[in-house]
Write a protein that holds these residues in place. Structure first.
Motif, PDB file in Angstrom:
ATOM      1  N   ASP A  37       0.499  -1.302   0.113  1.00 57.74           N
ATOM      2  CA  ASP A  37       0.005   0.317  -0.080  1.00 57.74           C
ATOM      3  C   ASP A  37       0.943   1.101   0.123  1.00 57.74           C
ATOM      4  OD1 ASP A  37      -2.299   2.296   0.138  1.00 57.74           O
ATOM      5  OD2 ASP A  37      -2.680   1.292   1.796  1.00 57.74           O
ATOM      6  N   PRO A  90       2.159   5.273   0.019  1.00 59.58           N
ATOM      7  CA  PRO A  90       1.864   6.458   0.171  1.00 59.58           C
ATOM      8  C   PRO A  90       1.501   6.986  -0.674  1.00 59.58           C
ATOM      9  CG  PRO A  90       4.280   6.472   0.639  1.00 59.58           C
ATOM     10  CD  PRO A  90       3.528   4.149   0.725  1.00 59.58           C
ATOM     11  N   LYS A  91       2.066   6.542  -2.768  1.00 58.92           N
ATOM     12  CA  LYS A  91       2.045   7.830  -3.233  1.00 58.92           C
ATOM     13  C   LYS A  91       0.562   7.256  -3.830  1.00 58.92           C
ATOM     14  CE  LYS A  91       5.972   9.213  -2.587  1.00 58.92           C
ATOM     15  NZ  LYS A  91       6.211  10.818  -2.638  1.00 58.92           N
ATOM     16  N   THR A  97      -2.030   7.516  -2.522  1.00 58.27           N
ATOM     17  CA  THR A  97      -2.992   8.758  -2.083  1.00 58.27           C
ATOM     18  C   THR A  97      -3.282  10.047  -3.910  1.00 58.27           C
ATOM     19  OG1 THR A  97      -2.152  10.069  -1.277  1.00 58.27           O
ATOM     20  CG2 THR A  97      -2.841   8.659  -0.223  1.00 58.27           C
ATOM     21  N   GLN A  98      -2.289  10.161  -4.635  1.00 56.88           N
ATOM     22  CA  GLN A  98      -2.366  10.710  -5.979  1.00 56.88           C
ATOM     23  C   GLN A  98      -2.821  10.064  -6.897  1.00 56.88           C
ATOM     24  OE1 GLN A  98       2.165  11.888  -5.861  1.00 56.88           O
ATOM     25  NE2 GLN A  98       1.864  12.716  -3.906  1.00 56.88           N
ATOM     26  N   ASP A 124      -8.601   6.920  -8.028  1.00 55.92           N
ATOM     27  CA  ASP A 124      -9.782   5.283  -8.563  1.00 55.92           C
ATOM     28  C   ASP A 124      -9.797   4.353  -9.240  1.00 55.92           C
ATOM     29  OD1 ASP A 124      -9.179   5.691  -5.278  1.00 55.92           O
ATOM     30  OD2 ASP A 124     -11.505   6.208  -5.651  1.00 55.92           O
ATOM     31  N   ASN A 139      -0.296   9.788 -11.948  1.00 56.30           N
ATOM     32  CA  ASN A 139      -0.256  10.863 -10.325  1.00 56.30           C
ATOM     33  C   ASN A 139      -0.832  11.475 -11.504  1.00 56.30           C
ATOM     34  OD1 ASN A 139       0.805  12.641  -9.212  1.00 56.30           O
ATOM     35  ND2 ASN A 139       2.144  10.729  -8.283  1.00 56.30           N
TER      36      ASN A 139
END
Length: 317
Positions: free
Chosen positions: A72, A74-75, A77-78, A81, A273
């Protein structure tokens, strides 16, 4: 481990190596299918720590074979979905591209011929013999275009559509290079077909690699709903890696803005991204379809071979 089309600016890799006191080796292993086969066959004793290049047409096979460890990043989140097709984060999205029909602007203008606006249009007599496609059994864009027709027409009637294309002079070649550089009229200037299955980024590539500066692309893409198929490529940490921490750092590196902004001019696909900026050439010349065709990766995995066999019997026999 990557497919053969992987490319990255050397200075980015050097910077990663210096930051993490590491040495990165890239094991190029053929096209997507071949590279994935290698990763699967060696999964009990993996030859690499990270695998890049499996796409949504092969994703379920990779996940079913259990070659990846969840991560998972952290990147994530950028990343929107829509690109996250594995909820367990075993395969993390890196880039996407749209396989579309590209056309030769000059040909259609000189003939006073309207550009087709749908898959159905391609079966009309005025387009007889004007389209070259790649064999989906041997070509990634060929498979993507086949999947677009399955998505649009459904399993019950897509073969009828292909029979109509065949009867309208469809030309089939084995690979993208032959289709684009030998058969396509806009690339060589001599090819007999003014339409080819390629990528929505191909017009930008035509400008970037032109021998003489161009003010506009000589080609464009047909972007009507379902005429393109979206490919998403993923990276994953190979199960059994002895370098888990470093593998995580490399995945983060691939999802971070510097690598993401390097992607378009290296591999002519789009970054996932949302913070990555596109190069000017992409903003001016590349096109993005609003409604590309898509299919569930699990459905593709379960039906791919069946569809290919049926396509072969309908189109090549």
């Amino acid at each position: 481990m990557t497919h053969d089309s992987f490319a990255v600016t050397e200075s980015l890799i050097r910077e990663f190596e210096q930051t993490h006191n590491a040495r990165i080796t890239f094991l190029k292993s053929g096209d997507t299918g071949s590279a994935l086969n290698r990763a699967i066959l060696t999964k009990e004793s993996p030859q690499a720590d990270v695998f890049y290049g499996v796409d949504n047409t092969f994703l379920s096979r990779a996940l079913d074979e259990g070659i990846f460890e969840p991560y998972d990043s952290p990147k994530l989140t950028q990343i929107p979905d829509q690109f996250k097709l594995d909820a367990s984060h075993r395969a993390l999205p890196v880039d996407y591209g749209d396989v579309c029909i590209n056309y030769d602007k000059t040909y259609f203008a000189s003939k006073g011929l309207a550009v087709p606006q749908s898959l159905e249009d391609l079966t009309r007599p005025e387009y007889h013999g004007l389209l070259v496609v790649e064999n989906p059994a041997t070509s990634s864009p060929g498979l993507a275009f086949l999947l677009a027709t399955v998505a649009h027409f459904g399993e019950g009637t897509y073969l009828d559509y292909w029979a109509s294309l065949r009867n309208n002079g469809l030309v089939v070649v084995n690979d993208w290079e032959t289709a684009y550089y030998t058969n396509f009229s806009a690339s060589s200037g001599k090819g007999p077909q003014p339409m080819v299955v390629s990528y929505a980024s191909s017009p930008a590539a035509e400008v970037i690699f032109a021998e003489s500066p161009l003010s506009e692309a000589p080609t464009a893409s047909i972007l009507a709903p379902d005429t393109c198929f979206r490919q998403i490529e993923f990276v994953g940490i190979l199960k059994g890696t002895a370098k888990r921490a470093l593998a995580e750092q490399f995945v983060d590196f691939m999802l971070d803005v510097p690598f993401q902004e390097d992607i378009p001019l290296q591999m002519f696909v789009y970054p996932v991204n949302s913070q990555a900026k596109l190069p000017e050439e992409f903003l001016k010349y590349a096109q993005v379809p609003e409604k590309p065709a898509s299919l569930d990766p699990a459905l593709i995995a379960s039906k791919r071979e069946e569809w290919l066999k049926a396509w072969n019997e309908t189109v090549l026999r």
